[in-house]
Design a protein around this motif. Structure first.
Motif, PDB file in Angstrom:
ATOM      1  N   UNK A 111     -55.744 -11.907  39.600  1.00 42.45           N
ATOM      2  CA  UNK A 111     -55.947 -12.838  40.372  1.00 42.45           C
ATOM      3  C   UNK A 111     -54.494 -13.469  40.524  1.00 42.45           C
ATOM      4  N   UNK A 112     -54.385 -13.894  42.074  1.00 44.06           N
ATOM      5  CA  UNK A 112     -53.087 -14.151  42.295  1.00 44.06           C
ATOM      6  C   UNK A 112     -53.166 -15.751  42.870  1.00 44.06           C
ATOM      7  N   UNK A 113     -52.390 -16.671  42.318  1.00 40.32           N
ATOM      8  CA  UNK A 113     -52.320 -17.893  42.833  1.00 40.32           C
ATOM      9  C   UNK A 113     -51.153 -18.746  42.817  1.00 40.32           C
ATOM     10  N   UNK A 114     -51.194 -19.999  43.050  1.00 40.49           N
ATOM     11  CA  UNK A 114     -50.128 -20.711  43.214  1.00 40.49           C
ATOM     12  C   UNK A 114     -49.976 -21.847  42.034  1.00 40.49           C
ATOM     13  N   UNK A 159     -50.069 -33.401  56.411  1.00 40.48           N
ATOM     14  CA  UNK A 159     -50.057 -32.990  55.169  1.00 40.48           C
ATOM     15  C   UNK A 159     -49.288 -31.490  55.249  1.00 40.48           C
ATOM     16  N   UNK A 160     -48.798 -31.204  54.204  1.00 40.73           N
ATOM     17  CA  UNK A 160     -48.059 -29.958  54.069  1.00 40.73           C
ATOM     18  C   UNK A 160     -48.295 -29.087  52.870  1.00 40.73           C
ATOM     19  N   UNK A 161     -48.512 -27.790  52.992  1.00 39.88           N
ATOM     20  CA  UNK A 161     -49.065 -27.172  51.801  1.00 39.88           C
ATOM     21  C   UNK A 161     -47.969 -25.936  51.523  1.00 39.88           C
ATOM     22  N   UNK A 162     -47.629 -25.678  50.356  1.00 37.88           N
ATOM     23  CA  UNK A 162     -46.475 -24.439  49.917  1.00 37.88           C
ATOM     24  C   UNK A 162     -47.483 -23.872  48.973  1.00 37.88           C
ATOM     25  N   UNK A 163     -47.361 -22.546  49.206  1.00 39.75           N
ATOM     26  CA  UNK A 163     -47.954 -21.458  48.270  1.00 39.75           C
ATOM     27  C   UNK A 163     -47.874 -20.046  48.594  1.00 39.75           C
ATOM     28  N   UNK A 164     -48.712 -19.299  48.094  1.00 46.65           N
ATOM     29  CA  UNK A 164     -48.405 -17.787  48.066  1.00 46.65           C
ATOM     30  C   UNK A 164     -49.680 -17.024  48.616  1.00 46.65           C
ATOM     31  N   UNK A 165     -50.110 -17.450  49.846  1.00 53.84           N
ATOM     32  CA  UNK A 165     -51.124 -16.826  50.692  1.00 53.84           C
ATOM     33  C   UNK A 165     -51.039 -15.472  50.850  1.00 53.84           C
ATOM     34  N   UNK A 166     -52.007 -14.501  50.324  1.00 58.68           N
ATOM     35  CA  UNK A 166     -51.691 -13.094  50.113  1.00 58.68           C
ATOM     36  C   UNK A 166     -50.470 -12.455  49.311  1.00 58.68           C
ATOM     37  N   UNK A 167     -50.216 -13.440  48.500  1.00 59.26           N
ATOM     38  CA  UNK A 167     -48.841 -12.766  47.729  1.00 59.26           C
ATOM     39  C   UNK A 167     -47.778 -13.195  48.532  1.00 59.26           C
ATOM     40  N   UNK A 168     -47.810 -13.894  49.474  1.00 57.48           N
ATOM     41  CA  UNK A 168     -46.275 -14.243  50.296  1.00 57.48           C
ATOM     42  C   UNK A 168     -45.827 -15.327  49.730  1.00 57.48           C
ATOM     43  N   UNK A 169     -44.916 -15.353  48.828  1.00 55.85           N
ATOM     44  CA  UNK A 169     -44.511 -16.649  48.125  1.00 55.85           C
ATOM     45  C   UNK A 169     -43.619 -17.525  49.179  1.00 55.85           C
ATOM     46  N   UNK A 170     -43.822 -18.892  48.740  1.00 57.31           N
ATOM     47  CA  UNK A 170     -43.048 -19.983  49.424  1.00 57.31           C
ATOM     48  C   UNK A 170     -43.301 -20.083  50.809  1.00 57.31           C
ATOM     49  N   UNK A 190     -60.094 -34.112  49.274  1.00 61.83           N
ATOM     50  CA  UNK A 190     -59.392 -34.165  50.420  1.00 61.83           C
ATOM     51  C   UNK A 190     -59.534 -32.980  51.353  1.00 61.83           C
ATOM     52  N   UNK A 191     -60.139 -33.145  52.513  1.00 59.63           N
ATOM     53  CA  UNK A 191     -60.338 -32.018  53.442  1.00 59.63           C
ATOM     54  C   UNK A 191     -59.022 -32.016  54.490  1.00 59.63           C
ATOM     55  N   UNK A 192     -58.585 -30.982  54.697  1.00 62.08           N
ATOM     56  CA  UNK A 192     -57.554 -30.774  55.766  1.00 62.08           C
ATOM     57  C   UNK A 192     -57.556 -29.685  56.784  1.00 62.08           C
ATOM     58  N   UNK A 193     -56.938 -29.690  57.637  1.00 63.06           N
ATOM     59  CA  UNK A 193     -56.925 -28.338  58.527  1.00 63.06           C
ATOM     60  C   UNK A 193     -55.607 -27.738  58.444  1.00 63.06           C
ATOM     61  N   UNK A 194     -55.116 -27.940  57.308  1.00 59.71           N
ATOM     62  CA  UNK A 194     -53.886 -26.988  56.818  1.00 59.71           C
ATOM     63  C   UNK A 194     -54.224 -25.575  56.785  1.00 59.71           C
ATOM     64  N   UNK A 195     -53.419 -24.741  57.328  1.00 61.02           N
ATOM     65  CA  UNK A 195     -53.745 -23.312  57.108  1.00 61.02           C
ATOM     66  C   UNK A 195     -53.688 -22.800  55.328  1.00 61.02           C
ATOM     67  N   UNK A 196     -55.007 -22.740  54.839  1.00 58.22           N
ATOM     68  CA  UNK A 196     -55.055 -22.168  53.381  1.00 58.22           C
ATOM     69  C   UNK A 196     -55.647 -20.892  53.444  1.00 58.22           C
ATOM     70  N   UNK A 197     -55.120 -19.800  52.444  1.00 57.55           N
ATOM     71  CA  UNK A 197     -55.833 -18.632  52.555  1.00 57.55           C
ATOM     72  C   UNK A 197     -55.747 -18.416  51.008  1.00 57.55           C
ATOM     73  N   UNK A 198     -56.490 -17.296  50.690  1.00 52.85           N
ATOM     74  CA  UNK A 198     -56.322 -16.678  49.352  1.00 52.85           C
ATOM     75  C   UNK A 198     -54.976 -16.539  48.701  1.00 52.85           C
ATOM     76  N   UNK A 199     -54.656 -17.054  47.666  1.00 56.79           N
ATOM     77  CA  UNK A 199     -53.201 -17.071  47.027  1.00 56.79           C
ATOM     78  C   UNK A 199     -52.653 -18.436  47.006  1.00 56.79           C
ATOM     79  N   UNK A 200     -53.296 -19.183  47.942  1.00 58.40           N
ATOM     80  CA  UNK A 200     -52.914 -20.904  48.102  1.00 58.40           C
ATOM     81  C   UNK A 200     -53.270 -21.574  46.855  1.00 58.40           C
ATOM     82  N   UNK A 201     -54.398 -20.950  46.092  1.00 59.59           N
ATOM     83  CA  UNK A 201     -55.300 -21.724  44.992  1.00 59.59           C
ATOM     84  C   UNK A 201     -54.055 -22.370  44.036  1.00 59.59           C
TER      85      UNK A 201
END
Length: 529
Positions: free
Chosen positions: A139-142, A215-226, A251-262
């Motif tokens: 399981x990959x996440x942030x 709003x801004x998100x920083x994460x690792x979608x699909x394993x792509x860090x930062x 909080x609902x947003x339209x920020x692009x979130x994908x698997x790995x951003x969790x």
């Protein structure tokens, strides 16, 4: 007939997967200054048409000045965001086998989990790798650091049932992490790594979040860090009917979130964390512009309880509520459809002791308005057991105040009474029938409230099968018969459905809110999901 759920899936944005990249076309931005009227001989009528009214000629106030530049924010905040890799191994498989007799194979596994686990996950019955039998997965996440000595937050579903958790920092250092504690109901987990002098993210005030702000998100979608994405807050206090988190005002947003951003941070333009990215709505498993984050105020409260006591305590009133529509409002004499209609009061609960009755409409808690029924659980659940609250209750044409002292939430009993998705079952257990219906035996008190016989009916705790969801079966429904055969409980439901085949239509007699109806369900060829 209810709208089918086929086009929408709730995705816990965790596991890395292959992604396609789409680059949208850029849209030109143009503007024009207001014109001026021409001088000269102009007929009065023509002059009236040529000269715009003052309200139209005056330039409007500039409400948004340019596009934001998030580079400074990312430079300062990015070092506090970490990548998490949780390994689910053979010990988890053995625990699952002890609980359920066997682990679900790929055909039994709902689509949402097949997407999360990925195509390489070796389900039972599939060819095994060199590590031997037993399912394994990653399981990959942030996550993000909340203390310089190594405490960090992420989602519960990122680390649930993990045998090993690794954390990789911004500077590429890796650490084995300890799961200090985890709370499924809020989807918050606290981890600890053995390090010091770490960069820390600052918590903001999620109560000040408003729709329309950046709003801004920083994460690792699909394993792509930062990876950095940005958008706006779409709504606050949002309930999520497809999630188990009944106590979270998302909080609902339209920020692009994908698997790995969790588990990654949702930030305001000051670089403060306002939420933890948790889930998305999607019909493809990828970003669709509807993302949900756990408010940071709630997450930090949960984290402090986990650190200090190892568990999370929530208050409860002891009622089951439903929405108020226009028809019900007219019948109750309400001036509008605001509030939560009480349809059940748990015996011995604070609500019963305070005199709350079936048919009451709870309109406010300590002065905070209840606009819809889903507003009530997060407000009550955020308060500690023993707290005294004042409920504004509408009854028989007038409002009155009722003081209630909250008791500690018994989650199993509360969810069973509410017909919630996990009633009476081990978290993660799969259904045992081809329709994907998870049943929960009714108590004697619940049968009396429903007017049922001593051995009549089974409450649906979760609907895992696509055909059953499309047909309109809902958690909380009480199945009375399969065809012409009465159903006495969860075991009887599984037994009567076990021989159903794809393409075979099953008639279920269902009681929902006191109304009984038959619902036809036809499993599809090739599996339910």
């Amino acid at each position: 007939m209810r709208a089918p759920f086929t086009a929408i899936a709730l995705v816990l944005v965790t596991a890395a997967a292959t992604a396609s990249v789409v680059v949208p076309d850029a849209a030109p931005v143009s503007g024009a200054a207001p014109g001026t009227a021409a001088a000269g001989n102009v007929a009065p009528a023509a002059a009236a048409q040529a000269v715009a009214p003052e309200a139209q000629r005056a330039p409007a106030e500039q409400l948004v000045t340019g596009l934001p530049d998030f580079t400074r924010l990312v430079e300062q905040v990015g070092p506090g965001v970490v990548n998490i890799e949780a390994t689910i191994g053979s010990r988890t498989a053995q625990r699952g086998q002890r609980r359920g007799g066997q682990m679900p194979n790929e055909e039994m596994m709902p689509e949402i989990f097949r997407r999360i686990l990925g195509p390489e996950f070796p389900f039972p019955g599939a060819p095994q790798g060199p590590d031997g039998p037993g399912p394994r997965g990653t399981s990959m996440g942030t996550g993000f650091l909340v203390s310089a000595d190594g405490y960090l937050l992420t989602n519960h579903h990122v680390v649930a049932n993990a045998d090993q958790v690794k954390v990789r920092l911004h500077d590429r250092r890796e650490f084995d992490a300890e799961v200090v504690g985890s709370d499924e109901q809020s989807d918050v987990a606290v981890l600890k790594i053995d390090a010091s002098g770490l960069p820390v993210l600052r918590a903001g005030d999620s109560r000040q979040v408003r729709p329309g702000q950046w709003a801004v998100a920083i994460g690792s979608p699909f394993g792509l860090d930062q990876s950095v994405t940005a958008g706006i807050v779409s709504a606050v206090g949002r309930s999520n009917p497809y999630a188990n988190q009944r106590y979270v005002p998302f909080i609902q947003t339209d920020v692009a979130i994908n698997r790995g951003n969790s588990g990654g941070p949702l930030l305001n333009t000051r670089g403060e964390v306002i939420g933890i990215n948790s889930q998305i709505f999607s019909n493809s498993g990828g970003y669709m512009g509807v993302s949900f984050a756990i408010p940071i105020d709630m997450a930090m409260n949960v984290a402090e309880q986990i650190k200090s006591t190892g568990s999370v305590q929530r208050g409860q009133v002891g009622v089951v509520v439903e929405a108020v529509n226009a028809e019900k409002a007219a019948g109750l004499g309400l001036p509008d459809t605001l509030g939560a209609l009480v349809n059940s009061v748990q015996p011995g609960s604070p609500a019963e002791k305070a005199g709350i009755e079936v048919g009451d409409v709870i309109r406010a808690v300590d002065g905070s308005a209840i606009n819809q029924s889903s507003d009530l659980p997060p407000i009550i659940g955020s308060k500690a057991p023993g707290t005294r609250v004042r409920l504004e209750v509408f009854r028989e044409g007038r409002s009155r105040n009722v003081d209630v002292t909250l008791s500690q939430l018994d989650e199993g009993a509360a969810v069973a009474a509410a017909g919630g998705p996990d009633a009476g079952r081990t978290p993660g257990a799969a259904s045992s029938n081809p329709l994907g219906l998870v049943g929960q035996d009714l108590t004697a008190a619940q049968r009396r409230q429903l007017g049922l016989g001593a051995d009549e009916g089974v409450r649906i705790a979760r609907v895992e099968g696509l055909a059953a969801r499309e047909a309109g079966i809902q958690p909380g429904d009480v199945v009375l018969r399969v065809g012409r055969t009465p159903v006495a409980g969860a075991a009887a439901l599984d037994r009567q459905l076990r021989d159903v085949r794809a393409g075979q239509t099953v008639m279920l007699l269902v009681n929902r809110g006191g109304t009984t109806q038959f619902i036809a369900v036809t499993p599809r060829e090739g599996g339910e999901d």
